[in-house]
Write an enzyme that holds these catalytic residues in place. Structure first.
Site, PDB file in Angstrom:
ATOM      1  N   TYR A  58      13.440 -28.362   9.330  1.00 22.22           N
ATOM      2  CA  TYR A  58      13.646 -27.160   8.512  1.00 22.22           C
ATOM      3  C   TYR A  58      14.775 -26.311   9.104  1.00 22.22           C
ATOM      4  CZ  TYR A  58      12.304 -22.839   6.001  1.00 22.22           C
ATOM      5  OH  TYR A  58      12.274 -21.698   5.227  1.00 22.22           O
ATOM      6  N   GLU A 100      17.167 -26.908  11.411  1.00 19.57           N
ATOM      7  CA  GLU A 100      18.507 -27.504  11.461  1.00 19.57           C
ATOM      8  C   GLU A 100      19.022 -27.806  10.051  1.00 19.57           C
ATOM      9  OE1 GLU A 100      20.114 -27.179  14.016  1.00 19.57           O
ATOM     10  OE2 GLU A 100      19.056 -27.756  15.839  1.00 19.57           O
ATOM     11  N   ARG A 154       0.247 -21.120   5.408  1.00 22.15           N
ATOM     12  CA  ARG A 154       0.926 -19.993   6.053  1.00 22.15           C
ATOM     13  C   ARG A 154      -0.116 -18.956   6.453  1.00 22.15           C
ATOM     14  NH1 ARG A 154       6.581 -19.397   2.618  1.00 22.15           N
ATOM     15  NH2 ARG A 154       5.455 -20.164   0.827  1.00 22.15           N
ATOM     16  N   VAL A 155       0.299 -18.071   7.347  1.00 19.45           N
ATOM     17  CA  VAL A 155      -0.695 -17.205   7.972  1.00 19.45           C
ATOM     18  C   VAL A 155      -1.321 -16.237   6.966  1.00 19.45           C
ATOM     19  CG1 VAL A 155       0.971 -15.458   8.821  1.00 19.45           C
ATOM     20  CG2 VAL A 155      -1.173 -15.847  10.028  1.00 19.45           C
ATOM     21  N   TYR A 210      -3.818 -18.986  15.907  1.00 19.33           N
ATOM     22  CA  TYR A 210      -3.169 -20.008  16.735  1.00 19.33           C
ATOM     23  C   TYR A 210      -2.627 -19.331  17.984  1.00 19.33           C
ATOM     24  CZ  TYR A 210      -3.190 -22.654  12.297  1.00 19.33           C
ATOM     25  OH  TYR A 210      -3.543 -23.274  11.121  1.00 19.33           O
ATOM     26  N   ARG A 234       5.254 -11.344  13.895  1.00 21.47           N
ATOM     27  CA  ARG A 234       6.037 -11.600  12.687  1.00 21.47           C
ATOM     28  C   ARG A 234       6.210 -10.255  11.978  1.00 21.47           C
ATOM     29  NH1 ARG A 234       6.149 -15.744  15.072  1.00 21.47           N
ATOM     30  NH2 ARG A 234       5.941 -17.883  14.299  1.00 21.47           N
ATOM     31  N   PRO A 238       7.630 -19.759  17.162  1.00 19.69           N
ATOM     32  CA  PRO A 238       8.365 -18.628  17.740  1.00 19.69           C
ATOM     33  C   PRO A 238       7.436 -17.507  18.207  1.00 19.69           C
ATOM     34  CG  PRO A 238       9.352 -19.320  15.663  1.00 19.69           C
ATOM     35  CD  PRO A 238       8.050 -20.044  15.779  1.00 19.69           C
ATOM     36  N   ARG A 248       9.474 -12.206  16.052  1.00 18.74           N
ATOM     37  CA  ARG A 248      10.429 -12.244  14.945  1.00 18.74           C
ATOM     38  C   ARG A 248      10.455 -10.880  14.256  1.00 18.74           C
ATOM     39  NH1 ARG A 248       9.045 -16.779  11.104  1.00 18.74           N
ATOM     40  NH2 ARG A 248       9.944 -18.400  12.371  1.00 18.74           N
TER      41      ARG A 248
HETATM   42  P1  NAD Z   1       7.734 -22.482  -2.027  1.00 20.90           P
HETATM   43  O1  NAD Z   1       7.323 -23.720  -1.344  1.00 20.90           O
HETATM   44  O2  NAD Z   1       6.687 -21.706  -2.770  1.00 20.90           O
HETATM   45  O3  NAD Z   1       8.919 -22.743  -3.050  1.00 20.90           O
HETATM   46  C1  NAD Z   1       9.848 -23.770  -2.898  1.00 20.90           C
HETATM   47  C2  NAD Z   1      10.045 -24.440  -4.246  1.00 20.90           C
HETATM   48  O4  NAD Z   1      11.034 -25.469  -4.109  1.00 20.90           O
HETATM   49  C3  NAD Z   1       8.777 -25.112  -4.756  1.00 20.90           C
HETATM   50  O5  NAD Z   1       8.577 -24.791  -6.113  1.00 20.90           O
HETATM   51  C4  NAD Z   1       9.060 -26.595  -4.575  1.00 20.90           C
HETATM   52  O6  NAD Z   1       8.343 -27.423  -5.481  1.00 20.90           O
HETATM   53  C5  NAD Z   1      10.557 -26.644  -4.757  1.00 20.90           C
HETATM   54  N1  NAD Z   1      11.195 -27.811  -4.128  1.00 20.90           N
HETATM   55  C6  NAD Z   1      10.986 -28.306  -2.874  1.00 20.90           C
HETATM   56  N2  NAD Z   1      11.756 -29.382  -2.662  1.00 20.90           N
HETATM   57  C7  NAD Z   1      12.480 -29.564  -3.797  1.00 20.90           C
HETATM   58  C8  NAD Z   1      13.440 -30.522  -4.204  1.00 20.90           C
HETATM   59  N3  NAD Z   1      13.829 -31.533  -3.396  1.00 20.90           N
HETATM   60  N4  NAD Z   1      13.973 -30.415  -5.455  1.00 20.90           N
HETATM   61  C9  NAD Z   1      13.580 -29.425  -6.295  1.00 20.90           C
HETATM   62  N5  NAD Z   1      12.670 -28.500  -5.968  1.00 20.90           N
HETATM   63  C10 NAD Z   1      12.120 -28.559  -4.734  1.00 20.90           C
HETATM   64  O7  NAD Z   1       8.429 -21.562  -0.925  1.00 20.90           O
HETATM   65  P2  NAD Z   1       9.006 -20.073  -0.988  1.00 20.90           P
HETATM   66  O8  NAD Z   1       8.293 -19.290   0.018  1.00 20.90           O
HETATM   67  O9  NAD Z   1       9.051 -19.601  -2.398  1.00 20.90           O
HETATM   68  O10 NAD Z   1      10.477 -20.312  -0.452  1.00 20.90           O
HETATM   69  C11 NAD Z   1      11.612 -20.324  -1.317  1.00 20.90           C
HETATM   70  C12 NAD Z   1      12.883 -20.428  -0.492  1.00 20.90           C
HETATM   71  O11 NAD Z   1      12.982 -19.305   0.397  1.00 20.90           O
HETATM   72  C13 NAD Z   1      12.944 -21.688   0.400  1.00 20.90           C
HETATM   73  O12 NAD Z   1      14.260 -22.183   0.392  1.00 20.90           O
HETATM   74  C14 NAD Z   1      12.582 -21.161   1.767  1.00 20.90           C
HETATM   75  O13 NAD Z   1      13.152 -21.942   2.800  1.00 20.90           O
HETATM   76  C15 NAD Z   1      13.154 -19.750   1.729  1.00 20.90           C
HETATM   77  N6  NAD Z   1      12.445 -18.870   2.675  1.00 20.90           N
HETATM   78  C16 NAD Z   1      11.181 -18.420   2.414  1.00 20.90           C
HETATM   79  C17 NAD Z   1      10.524 -17.617   3.340  1.00 20.90           C
HETATM   80  C18 NAD Z   1       9.147 -17.077   3.096  1.00 20.90           C
HETATM   81  O14 NAD Z   1       8.591 -16.391   3.969  1.00 20.90           O
HETATM   82  N7  NAD Z   1       8.510 -17.280   1.963  1.00 20.90           N
HETATM   83  C19 NAD Z   1      11.150 -17.290   4.546  1.00 20.90           C
HETATM   84  C20 NAD Z   1      12.431 -17.797   4.796  1.00 20.90           C
HETATM   85  C21 NAD Z   1      13.081 -18.570   3.842  1.00 20.90           C
HETATM   86  N1  UDP Z   2      -0.815 -18.750  12.277  1.00 22.27           N
HETATM   87  C1  UDP Z   2      -2.103 -18.503  12.733  1.00 22.27           C
HETATM   88  N2  UDP Z   2      -3.145 -18.958  11.981  1.00 22.27           N
HETATM   89  C2  UDP Z   2      -2.976 -19.608  10.813  1.00 22.27           C
HETATM   90  C3  UDP Z   2      -1.652 -19.862  10.344  1.00 22.27           C
HETATM   91  C4  UDP Z   2      -0.593 -19.424  11.122  1.00 22.27           C
HETATM   92  O1  UDP Z   2      -2.312 -17.898  13.791  1.00 22.27           O
HETATM   93  O2  UDP Z   2      -3.984 -19.972  10.187  1.00 22.27           O
HETATM   94  C5  UDP Z   2       0.329 -18.232  13.079  1.00 22.27           C
HETATM   95  C6  UDP Z   2       1.405 -19.271  13.390  1.00 22.27           C
HETATM   96  O3  UDP Z   2       1.096 -19.978  14.572  1.00 22.27           O
HETATM   97  C7  UDP Z   2       2.627 -18.387  13.548  1.00 22.27           C
HETATM   98  C8  UDP Z   2       2.371 -17.233  12.561  1.00 22.27           C
HETATM   99  O4  UDP Z   2       0.965 -17.257  12.312  1.00 22.27           O
HETATM  100  O5  UDP Z   2       2.687 -17.856  14.847  1.00 22.27           O
HETATM  101  C9  UDP Z   2       3.120 -17.371  11.253  1.00 22.27           C
HETATM  102  O6  UDP Z   2       2.889 -18.666  10.762  1.00 22.27           O
HETATM  103  P1  UDP Z   2       3.396 -19.175   9.344  1.00 22.27           P
HETATM  104  O7  UDP Z   2       2.968 -20.597   9.214  1.00 22.27           O
HETATM  105  O8  UDP Z   2       2.973 -18.233   8.272  1.00 22.27           O
HETATM  106  O9  UDP Z   2       4.989 -19.087   9.381  1.00 22.27           O
HETATM  107  P2  UDP Z   2       6.136 -19.145  10.511  1.00 22.27           P
HETATM  108  O10 UDP Z   2       6.562 -17.735  10.652  1.00 22.27           O
HETATM  109  O11 UDP Z   2       5.577 -19.679  11.796  1.00 22.27           O
HETATM  110  O12 UDP Z   2       7.163 -20.024   9.935  1.00 22.27           O
END
Ligand code: NAD
Ligand code: UDP
Length: 330
Positions: free
Chosen positions: A147, A149, A188-189, A206, A213, A276, A279
């Site tokens: 993710y 990289e 996710r948390v 964990y 965060r 991490p 953050r």
């Molecule tokens: P999510 O998993 O709910 O949404 C991602 C969507 O992309 C899903 O609908 C999934 O089906 C689709 N998808 C995955 N691989 C695909 C592919 N190969 N082709 C077409 N569609 C594909 O996640 P999200 O939280 O809504 O994240 C959306 C974007 O924001 C992502 O790029 C993620 O890396 C970025 N982002 C999210 C967070 C967060 O905290 N939610 C933080 C940092 C970055």
């Molecule tokens: N985490 C936790 N319990 C859970 C899920 C996640 O303690 O049931 C912790 C995880 O180890 C991380 C933080 O919560 O330190 C955020 O995790 P998440 O998977 O939401 O996203 P990240 O910020 O790590 O990408």
């Protein structure tokens, strides 16, 4: 009158993507939502399907797409560690080949394209809070690397297409975002803790829960994304978008227990590898260039999210992937 645009949202059925589609539709734009439904399902956008200016394409963004659009929001990528570690090679292909495909499309159409990058480009940061000029501390061979990289390489591609081909780009680095339409089984948390608290199950911390965060409510984030896309061409990013209020994971657990009146107890589990320790976004650039900062505090956002999860019929959700976070711990 604002100009009406044809806009592609890749990953448009996902958590953030579905809110973005909704917002763009409310501004009367023509919205094409592209998704392969790997980590989402149609229910996220079912209420949009009858709108005349909404179109859904089931497509995998690792394959080229030929569309005539003015703007692209590239959101497609599994975002939760559990999801992106399920098939790490596919995750990196989605970031890298997905970026090449949307950049190629924007180059051909002379459109504008925004990349949803992530705070994960900073890895386990040694600079706190994180500023955009910090180059990060990523383990290139660890379980999060597919993710981290992949997203770093996508940023490289965006800036190379910008320099070499004058593609009009924007790059945002999203910090932990939460809210309605997160997949209930994404691991996710926020989703884990709320579901556990609502069911009276143990809350799984964990590590010792001291890692931090900073949680941004989805409506605030969407406002920032739109402002970045519509901002001046001289400010292409990368820009941090997140809520600077920082909490330990143990504090988050306490808040969720309190807001749900839950009888759940805390249980401690091993910290997944490369998790991490801290953050927190420095959002000086977003404030200065976009006039943006979050307005929704964690308590208020959690209340809305708890209401959403409480109303869900969980039998309608399949578990997309088995949990791998602990399998990855060294
Ligand atoms: P999510 O998993 O709910 O949404 C991602 C969507 O992309 C899903 O609908 C999934 O089906 C689709 N998808 C995955 N691989 C695909 C592919 N190969 N082709 C077409 N569609 C594909 O996640 P999200 O939280 O809504 O994240 C959306 C974007 O924001 C992502 O790029 C993620 O890396 C970025 N982002 C999210 C967070 C967060 O905290 N939610 C933080 C940092 C970055
Ligand atoms: N985490 C936790 N319990 C859970 C899920 C996640 O303690 O049931 C912790 C995880 O180890 C991380 C933080 O919560 O330190 C955020 O995790 P998440 O998977 O939401 O996203 P990240 O910020 O790590 O990408």
């Amino acid at each position: 009158m604002p100009t009406l645009k044809r806009i592609l949202v890749t990953g448009g059925a996902g958590f953030i993507g579905s809110h973005l589609c909704e917002r763009l539709l409310s501004e009367n734009h023509d919205v094409i939502c592209l998704d392969n439904f790997f980590t989402s399902q149609k229910s996220n956008i079912a209420h949009l399907l009858s709108r005349p200016n909404f179109e859904l394409i089931r497509h995998d963004i690792t394959h080229p797409i030929w569309l005539e659009v003015d703007e692209i929001y590239n959101m497609a990528c599994p975002a939760s560690p559990v999801h992106y570690q399920f098939n790490p090679i596919k995750t990196i292909k989605t970031s890298v080949m997905g970026a090449i495909n949307v950049l190629g499309c924007a180059k051909r159409t002379r459109g504008k394209v925004l990349q949803a990058s992530t705070s994960e480009v900073y890895g386990d940061p040694t600079v706190h809070p994180q500023t955009e000029n910090y180059r990060g501390n990523v383990n290139p061979i660890g379980p999060r690397a597919c993710y981290d990289e992949g997203k770093r390489c996508a940023e490289t591609l965006f800036f190379d297409y910008h320099r070499a081909n004058q593609v009009n780009v924007r790059v945002i680095r999203i910090f932990n975002t939460y809210g309605p339409r997160m997949h209930p089984y994404d691991g996710r948390v926020v989703s884990n803790f709320i579901l556990q608290a609502l069911r009276g199950e143990d809350i799984t911390l964990y590590g010792d829960g001291d890692q931090t965060r900073s949680f941004c409510y989805v409506d605030d984030l969407v406002e920032g994304i739109i402002r970045m896309m519509n901002g001046p061409d001289t400010f292409v990013g990368p820009v941090n978008l997140g809520n600077p209020d920082e909490f330990t994971i143990a504090q988050l657990a306490q808040k969720v227990i309190e807001l749900t009146n839950s009888s759940s107890k805390l249980v401690y589990m091993p910290l997944p590898a490369d998790d991490p320790m801290q953050r927190q976004p420095d959002i000086t650039l977003a404030k200065k260039h976009l006039g943006w900062e979050p307005t929704i505090a964690l308590r208020e956002g959690l209340q809305k999210t708890i209401e959403y999860f409480d109303s869900l019929d969980l039998s309608q959700y399949r578990k997309p992937t088995p949990h791998t976070a602990h399998g990855a711990a060294s």
